[in-house]
Write a protein that holds these residues in place. Structure first.
Motif, short mmCIF file in Angstrom:
data_model
loop_
_atom_site.label_atom_id
_atom_site.label_comp_id
_atom_site.label_asym_id
_atom_site.label_seq_id
_atom_site.Cartn_x
_atom_site.Cartn_y
_atom_site.Cartn_z
N GLU A 35 -1.28 8.55 -4.70
CA GLU A 35 -0.10 8.63 -3.85
C GLU A 35 0.18 7.31 -3.14
OE1 GLU A 35 0.97 11.46 -0.22
OE2 GLU A 35 0.25 12.57 -1.98
N ALA A 36 -0.87 6.62 -2.72
CA ALA A 36 -0.69 5.34 -2.05
C ALA A 36 -0.04 4.34 -2.98
CB ALA A 36 -2.04 4.80 -1.56
N SER A 37 -0.39 4.38 -4.23
CA SER A 37 0.18 3.47 -5.22
C SER A 37 1.69 3.69 -5.35
CB SER A 37 -0.49 3.67 -6.57
OG SER A 37 0.12 2.86 -7.54
N GLU A 38 2.10 4.93 -5.39
CA GLU A 38 3.52 5.25 -5.50
C GLU A 38 4.30 4.74 -4.29
OE1 GLU A 38 4.01 9.43 -6.25
OE2 GLU A 38 2.66 9.37 -7.98
N GLU A 39 3.73 4.96 -3.11
CA GLU A 39 4.40 4.51 -1.88
C GLU A 39 4.47 2.98 -1.83
OE1 GLU A 39 3.84 4.84 2.92
OE2 GLU A 39 3.19 6.52 1.68
N ILE A 40 3.39 2.34 -2.20
CA ILE A 40 3.36 0.88 -2.21
C ILE A 40 4.38 0.34 -3.21
CG2 ILE A 40 1.97 -1.15 -2.85
CD1 ILE A 40 -0.45 0.36 -1.62
N GLU A 41 4.43 0.96 -4.36
CA GLU A 41 5.38 0.55 -5.40
C GLU A 41 6.82 0.66 -4.89
OE1 GLU A 41 6.13 -0.71 -9.37
OE2 GLU A 41 4.17 -0.24 -8.57
N LYS A 42 7.12 1.75 -4.20
CA LYS A 42 8.47 1.95 -3.66
C LYS A 42 8.79 0.88 -2.62
CE LYS A 42 11.38 5.37 -1.36
NZ LYS A 42 11.71 4.73 -0.10
N LYS A 43 7.85 0.60 -1.73
CA LYS A 43 8.07 -0.40 -0.70
C LYS A 43 8.24 -1.79 -1.30
CE LYS A 43 6.01 2.02 3.17
NZ LYS A 43 5.09 1.99 4.28
N ILE A 44 7.46 -2.08 -2.34
CA ILE A 44 7.59 -3.37 -3.00
C ILE A 44 8.96 -3.52 -3.63
CG2 ILE A 44 6.77 -4.72 -4.98
CD1 ILE A 44 3.93 -3.68 -4.30
N LYS A 45 9.44 -2.47 -4.28
CA LYS A 45 10.77 -2.52 -4.89
C LYS A 45 11.84 -2.74 -3.82
CE LYS A 45 9.77 0.20 -9.00
NZ LYS A 45 9.99 1.45 -9.72
N ASP A 46 11.70 -2.04 -2.70
CA ASP A 46 12.66 -2.20 -1.60
C ASP A 46 12.64 -3.63 -1.07
OD1 ASP A 46 13.40 0.45 -1.82
OD2 ASP A 46 12.17 1.12 -0.11
N LEU A 47 11.45 -4.18 -0.88
CA LEU A 47 11.33 -5.55 -0.39
C LEU A 47 11.91 -6.54 -1.39
CD1 LEU A 47 7.75 -5.54 1.15
CD2 LEU A 47 9.90 -5.84 2.39
N HIS A 48 11.67 -6.30 -2.65
CA HIS A 48 12.18 -7.19 -3.69
C HIS A 48 13.71 -7.16 -3.70
CE1 HIS A 48 11.68 -9.74 -7.13
NE2 HIS A 48 12.47 -8.97 -7.85
N LYS A 49 14.29 -5.97 -3.57
CA LYS A 49 15.76 -5.85 -3.51
C LYS A 49 16.30 -6.59 -2.29
CE LYS A 49 16.19 -1.43 -5.88
NZ LYS A 49 16.50 -0.01 -5.73
N ASN A 50 15.63 -6.41 -1.15
CA ASN A 50 16.08 -7.09 0.07
C ASN A 50 15.98 -8.60 -0.07
OD1 ASN A 50 16.67 -4.72 1.42
ND2 ASN A 50 14.68 -4.57 2.39
#
Length: 103
Positions: A35-50
């Motif tokens: 689950e931590a991996s999924e959350e980290i992945e989502k946050k990384i994608k958001d940061l990358h988009k930003n």
């Protein structure tokens, strides 16, 4: 214009720093599981988009700035310095947020 180029260079360095921090997060994210991996992945994608959005906005603003600077440099100078300070602070805040995520 030399002084303004220095400001743009500072912002470009900050954006590069954001990019390297995102890469570090990606490396750490690949080591996480479940689950931590999924959350980290989502946050990384958001940061990358930003980051991409900031870079695009920066390039657009820089081009507009340079065009207007050539025509109205004497009257616009105080306002541009203030705007540059605000933009730098926004990028610094993003860097601090990424640093907190890396802790």
């Amino acid at each position: 214009m030399d002084k303004k180029n220095t400001g743009f260079e500072d912002i470009e360095k900050m954006l590069q720093e954001v990019g390297s921090k995102i890469e570090t997060l990606i490396e750490k994210g690949t080591k996480a599981t479940g689950e931590a991996s999924e959350e980290i992945e989502k946050k990384i994608k958001d940061l990358h988009k930003n980051k991409e959005k900031l870079e695009k906005e920066f390039q657009e603003k820089k081009a507009k700035f340079e065009e207007k600077y050539q025509s109205k440099s004497s009257t616009a100078k105080p306002f541009l310095e203030d705007s540059m300070a605000h933009f730098k602070q926004g990028v610094k805040s993003l860097v601090h947020a990424i640093n907190e995520m890396l802790k």
